[in-house]
Design a protein around this motif. Structure first.
Motif, PDB file in Angstrom:
ATOM      1  N   ASP A  95       2.464  10.806   3.097  1.00  0.00           N
ATOM      2  CA  ASP A  95       2.358  11.951   2.207  1.00  0.00           C
ATOM      3  C   ASP A  95       3.630  12.069   1.390  1.00  0.00           C
ATOM      4  O   ASP A  95       4.566  12.767   1.771  1.00  0.00           O
ATOM      5  CB  ASP A  95       2.130  13.236   3.012  1.00  0.00           C
ATOM      6  CG  ASP A  95       1.878  14.437   2.111  1.00  0.00           C
ATOM      7  OD1 ASP A  95       1.747  14.231   0.885  1.00  0.00           O
ATOM      8  OD2 ASP A  95       1.834  15.565   2.619  1.00  0.00           O
ATOM      9  N   PRO A  96       3.732  11.380   0.249  1.00  0.00           N
ATOM     10  CA  PRO A  96       4.971  11.379  -0.526  1.00  0.00           C
ATOM     11  C   PRO A  96       5.325  12.727  -1.119  1.00  0.00           C
ATOM     12  O   PRO A  96       6.470  12.947  -1.518  1.00  0.00           O
ATOM     13  CB  PRO A  96       4.698  10.342  -1.625  1.00  0.00           C
ATOM     14  CG  PRO A  96       3.214  10.284  -1.746  1.00  0.00           C
ATOM     15  CD  PRO A  96       2.692  10.547  -0.370  1.00  0.00           C
ATOM     16  N   ILE A 104       0.837  -1.208   0.000  1.00  0.00           N
ATOM     17  CA  ILE A 104       0.000   0.000   0.000  1.00  0.00           C
ATOM     18  C   ILE A 104       0.866   1.249   0.000  1.00  0.00           C
ATOM     19  O   ILE A 104       0.615   2.212  -0.734  1.00  0.00           O
ATOM     20  CB  ILE A 104      -0.949  -0.013   1.218  1.00  0.00           C
ATOM     21  CG1 ILE A 104      -1.990  -1.114   1.071  1.00  0.00           C
ATOM     22  CG2 ILE A 104      -1.642   1.344   1.378  1.00  0.00           C
ATOM     23  CD1 ILE A 104      -2.838  -1.342   2.315  1.00  0.00           C
ATOM     24  N   VAL A 105       1.912   1.268   0.832  1.00  0.00           N
ATOM     25  CA  VAL A 105       2.800   2.427   0.878  1.00  0.00           C
ATOM     26  C   VAL A 105       3.505   2.619  -0.460  1.00  0.00           C
ATOM     27  O   VAL A 105       3.612   3.743  -0.975  1.00  0.00           O
ATOM     28  CB  VAL A 105       3.832   2.277   2.012  1.00  0.00           C
ATOM     29  CG1 VAL A 105       4.861   3.407   1.953  1.00  0.00           C
ATOM     30  CG2 VAL A 105       3.138   2.281   3.374  1.00  0.00           C
ATOM     31  N   LEU A 106       3.979   1.540  -1.065  1.00  0.00           N
ATOM     32  CA  LEU A 106       4.670   1.639  -2.347  1.00  0.00           C
ATOM     33  C   LEU A 106       3.744   2.164  -3.442  1.00  0.00           C
ATOM     34  O   LEU A 106       4.177   2.913  -4.324  1.00  0.00           O
ATOM     35  CB  LEU A 106       5.232   0.273  -2.742  1.00  0.00           C
ATOM     36  CG  LEU A 106       6.420  -0.219  -1.921  1.00  0.00           C
ATOM     37  CD1 LEU A 106       6.741  -1.668  -2.259  1.00  0.00           C
ATOM     38  CD2 LEU A 106       7.642   0.663  -2.147  1.00  0.00           C
ATOM     39  N   LEU A 148       5.816  15.352   0.357  1.00  0.00           N
ATOM     40  CA  LEU A 148       6.796  16.017   1.218  1.00  0.00           C
ATOM     41  C   LEU A 148       8.225  15.689   0.808  1.00  0.00           C
ATOM     42  O   LEU A 148       9.162  16.379   1.188  1.00  0.00           O
ATOM     43  CB  LEU A 148       6.564  15.624   2.682  1.00  0.00           C
ATOM     44  CG  LEU A 148       5.254  16.137   3.295  1.00  0.00           C
ATOM     45  CD1 LEU A 148       5.084  15.607   4.703  1.00  0.00           C
ATOM     46  CD2 LEU A 148       5.229  17.653   3.316  1.00  0.00           C
ATOM     47  N   LEU A 149       8.401  14.635   0.022  1.00  0.00           N
ATOM     48  CA  LEU A 149       9.738  14.282  -0.438  1.00  0.00           C
ATOM     49  C   LEU A 149      10.253  15.255  -1.488  1.00  0.00           C
ATOM     50  O   LEU A 149      11.451  15.349  -1.723  1.00  0.00           O
ATOM     51  CB  LEU A 149       9.739  12.867  -1.019  1.00  0.00           C
ATOM     52  CG  LEU A 149       9.480  11.746  -0.031  1.00  0.00           C
ATOM     53  CD1 LEU A 149       9.424  10.416  -0.759  1.00  0.00           C
ATOM     54  CD2 LEU A 149      10.545  11.716   1.033  1.00  0.00           C
ATOM     55  N   THR A 150       9.354  15.950  -2.160  1.00  0.00           N
ATOM     56  CA  THR A 150       9.774  16.866  -3.218  1.00  0.00           C
ATOM     57  C   THR A 150      10.153  18.235  -2.673  1.00  0.00           C
ATOM     58  O   THR A 150      10.628  19.083  -3.432  1.00  0.00           O
ATOM     59  CB  THR A 150       8.648  17.026  -4.251  1.00  0.00           C
ATOM     60  OG1 THR A 150       7.489  17.607  -3.611  1.00  0.00           O
ATOM     61  CG2 THR A 150       8.261  15.673  -4.839  1.00  0.00           C
ATOM     62  N   ARG A 151       9.994  18.468  -1.407  1.00  0.00           N
ATOM     63  CA  ARG A 151      10.327  19.771  -0.813  1.00  0.00           C
ATOM     64  C   ARG A 151      11.835  19.892  -0.655  1.00  0.00           C
ATOM     65  O   ARG A 151      12.503  18.974  -0.188  1.00  0.00           O
ATOM     66  CB  ARG A 151       9.660  19.931   0.555  1.00  0.00           C
ATOM     67  CG  ARG A 151       8.147  19.923   0.539  1.00  0.00           C
ATOM     68  CD  ARG A 151       7.619  19.995   1.965  1.00  0.00           C
ATOM     69  NE  ARG A 151       8.000  21.244   2.608  1.00  0.00           N
ATOM     70  CZ  ARG A 151       7.171  22.274   2.790  1.00  0.00           C
ATOM     71  NH1 ARG A 151       5.931  22.189   2.352  1.00  0.00           N
ATOM     72  NH2 ARG A 151       7.581  23.359   3.397  1.00  0.00           N
ATOM     73  N   TRP A 155      12.439   8.738  -6.636  1.00  0.00           N
ATOM     74  CA  TRP A 155      12.653   7.989  -5.403  1.00  0.00           C
ATOM     75  C   TRP A 155      12.470   6.501  -5.652  1.00  0.00           C
ATOM     76  O   TRP A 155      11.483   6.080  -6.261  1.00  0.00           O
ATOM     77  CB  TRP A 155      11.667   8.454  -4.326  1.00  0.00           C
ATOM     78  CG  TRP A 155      11.991   9.831  -3.840  1.00  0.00           C
ATOM     79  CD1 TRP A 155      11.528  11.024  -4.330  1.00  0.00           C
ATOM     80  CD2 TRP A 155      12.883  10.165  -2.785  1.00  0.00           C
ATOM     81  NE1 TRP A 155      12.080  12.066  -3.639  1.00  0.00           N
ATOM     82  CE2 TRP A 155      12.917  11.573  -2.685  1.00  0.00           C
ATOM     83  CE3 TRP A 155      13.659   9.406  -1.903  1.00  0.00           C
ATOM     84  CZ2 TRP A 155      13.690  12.238  -1.741  1.00  0.00           C
ATOM     85  CZ3 TRP A 155      14.428  10.061  -0.963  1.00  0.00           C
ATOM     86  CH2 TRP A 155      14.440  11.457  -0.893  1.00  0.00           C
ATOM     87  N   THR A 156      13.412   5.721  -5.171  1.00  0.00           N
ATOM     88  CA  THR A 156      13.401   4.276  -5.388  1.00  0.00           C
ATOM     89  C   THR A 156      13.430   3.543  -4.051  1.00  0.00           C
ATOM     90  O   THR A 156      14.273   3.860  -3.200  1.00  0.00           O
ATOM     91  CB  THR A 156      14.630   3.849  -6.215  1.00  0.00           C
ATOM     92  OG1 THR A 156      14.618   4.541  -7.466  1.00  0.00           O
ATOM     93  CG2 THR A 156      14.626   2.345  -6.464  1.00  0.00           C
ATOM     94  N   PRO A 157      12.545   2.571  -3.848  1.00  0.00           N
ATOM     95  CA  PRO A 157      12.605   1.762  -2.620  1.00  0.00           C
ATOM     96  C   PRO A 157      13.753   0.760  -2.723  1.00  0.00           C
ATOM     97  O   PRO A 157      13.813  -0.025  -3.677  1.00  0.00           O
ATOM     98  CB  PRO A 157      11.248   1.064  -2.580  1.00  0.00           C
ATOM     99  CG  PRO A 157      10.828   0.983  -4.018  1.00  0.00           C
ATOM    100  CD  PRO A 157      11.406   2.183  -4.705  1.00  0.00           C
TER     101      PRO A 157
END
Length: 307
Positions: free
Chosen positions: A173-174, A66-68, A176-179, A78-80
């Motif tokens: 909230d992905p 679900i998170v992925l 936030l990774l682009t900030r 972004w890569t897991p």
């Protein structure tokens, strides 16, 4: 596949074998730098059915899936690279020592950790589910590892971390990774906050025994292994009393089951590590003796001198 098959080849070492099911963060980080982030993408593991992934329970598989799914829109950035990890092989003693999902950008200088916890209980003891404290602990520990490995070579920029639970429908909230700036202290839809750890605020969190394991593991690269200076070691080392979150409850303290490197039996107690490299477990002296012809190829104790 047994890496010892290739041991006679010039310059071969175990780091050349990428295993996306691996749980050693040190190995995965080295491989991301050596072979590229995309080669270490673990998302394809979650295209399978839960029954085809025996190293995760069904609930653990589904929650990570679900998170992925939520991060697919930023997957080019972004890569897991890890879905369950310990800082270095044989270092996680109890359940609280395991990290969960880890993402990196293509520069391997920015990282995002997602811890996945069960629903909070109603026992009235807050320390049973102080998930923010456990998440901060893992962010500090991961940043400490990154600094230990890469302090003098493209050091980490930051590690951001959050957690999610069934109560949040496993949402994160992905965006936030682009900030480029630090994330806000509050997040939309009452989701847990994003914690940012960087060089100015991280808590040194690598134990001396873990530093030793990291050095012994890196020594398997042979002449290509980079030395870690004593100054860097001091920069990232902490003690158990200083760094471990005060989280009660039997689930956190439960010891991890380990697999004997020889007979592959899985046990929670009475396993010993190799006294030289401290990276593999054995359930008996007989198993250790039987496994030595294969293990001795990679069993190394770092003899580094301060750089």
């Amino acid at each position: 596949m047994d890496p010892s098959i290739f041991s006679g080849l010039p310059y071969f070492n175990p780091f050349m074998m990428i295993n996306t099911s691996g749980t050693c963060a040190t190995t995965r980080l080295v491989q991301c730098r050596d072979f590229g982030v995309m080669m270490n993408d673990v998302s394809r593991k979650f295209d399978k059915d839960p029954e085809d992934v025996p190293d995760l329970s069904r609930d653990d598989f589904v929650s990570r899936q679900i998170v992925l799914k939520q991060t697919e829109g930023i997957r080019q950035m972004w890569t897991p690279i890890l879905y369950m990890y310990e800082i270095v092989k044989a270092s996680a003693k109890r359940q609280r020592d395991w990290g969960h999902l880890c993402f990196t950008d293509m520069t391997t200088t920015r990282f995002f950790l997602v811890m996945i916890f069960p629903s909070t209980c109603n026992c009235g003891n807050y320390s049973h589910h102080d998930y923010a404290a456990v998440t901060k602990y893992h962010a500090d520990k991961f940043f400490s590892l990154l600094t230990l490995l890469w302090h003098n070579d493209q050091p980490p920029n930051w590690v951001r971390a959050t957690y999610t639970t069934p109560d949040h429908a496993y949402r994160v909230d992905p965006t936030l990774l682009t900030r480029s700036d630090s994330p806000p202290t509050t997040t939309p839809n009452n989701l847990p906050q994003i914690i940012e750890v960087n060089s100015s605020n991280f808590v040194p969190s690598i134990l001396p025994s873990e530093v030793e394991k990291v050095e012994n593991l890196l020594a398997q690269k042979g002449p290509r292994a980079k030395k870690i200076s004593e100054d860097v070691k001091k920069m990232v080392q902490g003690t158990k009393q200083e760094i471990r979150p005060d989280v009660n409850g039997q689930a956190w303290k439960q010891k991890n089951a380990r697999q004997c490197a020889a007979c592959e039996a899985i046990k929670e107690k009475d396993l010993a590590t190799c006294s030289r490299c401290k990276l593999v477990y054995y359930c008996s002296k007989e198993c250790q003796k039987e496994h030595w012809p294969r293990h001795k190829i990679w069993c190394k104790k770092s003899s580094q001198t301060p750089a």
